[in-house]
Enzyme design. Structure first.
Site, short mmCIF file in Angstrom:
data_model
loop_
_atom_site.label_atom_id
_atom_site.label_comp_id
_atom_site.label_asym_id
_atom_site.label_seq_id
_atom_site.Cartn_x
_atom_site.Cartn_y
_atom_site.Cartn_z
N ARG A 184 4.91 -0.08 -5.34
CA ARG A 184 5.42 0.84 -6.62
C ARG A 184 5.30 2.22 -6.33
O ARG A 184 4.51 2.71 -5.77
CB ARG A 184 4.62 0.56 -8.08
CG ARG A 184 3.33 0.94 -8.01
CD ARG A 184 2.70 0.65 -9.30
NE ARG A 184 2.31 -0.58 -9.30
CZ ARG A 184 1.72 -1.26 -10.54
NH1 ARG A 184 1.35 -0.46 -11.62
NH2 ARG A 184 1.44 -2.63 -10.48
N ALA A 209 5.88 1.52 1.82
CA ALA A 209 4.73 2.04 0.86
C ALA A 209 5.45 2.74 -0.33
O ALA A 209 6.63 2.73 -0.43
CB ALA A 209 4.21 2.91 1.80
N HIS A 210 4.51 3.35 -1.28
CA HIS A 210 4.96 3.83 -2.69
C HIS A 210 5.87 4.78 -2.33
O HIS A 210 5.69 5.76 -1.25
CB HIS A 210 3.84 4.21 -3.48
CG HIS A 210 2.98 5.30 -2.89
ND1 HIS A 210 2.16 5.11 -1.55
CD2 HIS A 210 2.67 6.62 -3.21
CE1 HIS A 210 1.66 6.23 -1.19
NE2 HIS A 210 1.71 7.03 -2.22
N ASN A 211 6.89 5.08 -3.17
CA ASN A 211 7.87 6.24 -3.46
C ASN A 211 8.95 6.12 -2.28
O ASN A 211 9.78 7.16 -2.48
CB ASN A 211 7.03 7.48 -3.29
CG ASN A 211 6.07 7.83 -4.29
OD1 ASN A 211 6.40 7.33 -5.70
ND2 ASN A 211 5.23 8.27 -4.10
#
Length: 369
Positions: free
Chosen positions: A212, A233-235
């Site tokens: 997330r 991974a995130h973002n």
């Protein structure tokens, strides 16, 4: 539900500059914010991130005079933004769900959910979607029409799937990103208040993990196909119709354009941007942004033409090493000869030219006599 800007300023203990009666409908990072959302600016040059943002208002540490939109000034923009994000998307307490479908879930009549699956509160599932054994769908998730979730898939809270999305066995969508800050010698988790948005017609292989976002969405664009055992991974913001092959690892906050191809075991450093139609060859390590419409190879990755020249030179290294050893032996031999005062092979002795000239003259004289 929307909230007035002056109410947000009061919520975070900030000072509002601008129209407090404007209604804010949500939160998002600068590059994702819409004209009805508030965003956050941090860093040494925050106004640079604001120039292209569509956000209606900004949370920041100092007033940005060059920007006319409403601004809420706070001492700690990250903490304040986390408070506002939590208002619009409240964190869901960790609890032990029961097997089966929660009574508050909205499931289309044509959808099919296996009895061993877990569907938590507030979940929405569209028409003709199939949820197979041991799938876990946590609270607040939204799943579109004609999706297939194979056995063992897990969707963390607020995950969102478009139509015709396929998630193969063991895939995990929406786990917390690997983000920490150090305080008093300890690693403390940074904000992980975002979610994952997967657009329509995306296929995700087995054993894939997509984390997330910190505040907004980690997004997978329409039509993208992801192979087995990929980590995103995130973002990250993955473009449309990408092909991401097995064992690719994409670090946080990377962006890819449309029709990007990442071959097996490619690794991307964090905050990398790949242009449209970029192709990255197998096992390449991408350390810098890549322009579109090019092929990149190697680690660190570079354009194919440059890397192929390097590969060609590397193949000649054994031959070049042999030549170097031969030249070094000859140089050592010459150095020893010079040190001993011996002439180099083929070199003339001192005065030899004069002797040859005298002998020649003598021979001419004898022939003349």
């Amino acid at each position: 539900m929307g909230i007035r800007l002056d109410e947000i300023a009061q919520m975070v203990g900030g000072t509002l500059h601008g129209d407090g009666a404007l209604i804010c409908g949500g939160t998002n990072p600068p590059d994702q914010a819409t004209p009805t959302e508030i965003t956050m600016l941090v860093g040494p040059n925050p106004s640079a991130n604001l120039a292209s943002s569509k956000a209606m208002a900004v949370l920041c540490a100092e007033r940005i005079d060059s920007d006319p939109r409403p601004q809420i000034i706070v001492a700690d923009p990250r903490a304040a933004f986390a408070t506002v994000v939590s208002h619009f998307r409240p964190p869901i307490p960790v609890s032990l769900p029961g097997v089966g479908v929660d009574s508050s879930a909205a499931i289309a009549n044509s959808a099919k959910v296996h009895p061993t699956a877990t569907v938590c509160a507030g979940v929405t599932i569209g028409e003709r979607t199939l949820v197979m054994p041991n799938v876990v769908i946590m609270p607040g998730c939204t799943i579109g029409d004609d999706c297939v979730l194979y056995p063992g898939v897990t969707l963390y809270e607020y995950s969102s799937l478009g139509d015709r999305v396929i998630l193969h066995a063991g895939t995990v969508i929406g786990a917390q990103g690997f983000g920490y800050r150090q305080k008093n010698g300890r690693h403390l988790p940074s904000a992980q208040l975002g979610y994952v948005r997967i657009d329509s017609d995306v296929d995700v292989g087995a054993g894939v993990t997509i984390d997330r976002g910190s505040y907004g969405a980690t997004r997978i664009g329409e039509g993208t196909k992801i192979d087995n055992q990929v980590m995103i991974a995130h973002n990250c913001q993955i473009g449309r119709h990408n092909l991401i092959c097995s064992q690719v690892g994409i670090a946080g906050s990377c962006r890819t354009g449309d029709y990007v191809i990442l071959a097996g075991q490619v690794g991307l450093k964090d905050h990398i941007t790949l242009g449209d139609h970029t192709i990255v060859g197998a096992k390449a390590g991408v350390m810098d942004d890549c322009q579109g419409h090019q092929v990149y190879l190697g680690s660190p990755a570079m354009p194919q033409r440059d890397q192929m020249q390097i590969f060609a030179i590397e193949r000649k290294l054994p031959e070049m090493r042999r030549e170097l050893r031969t030249l070094r032996k000859r140089l050592d031999a010459m150095t020893e000869q010079l040190a001993d005062g011996e002439p180099e092979p083929g070199a003339s002795e001192p005065g030899a030219s004069e002797q040859r000239e005298t002998a020649s003259d003598r021979g001419d004289a004898e022939r003349a006599a």
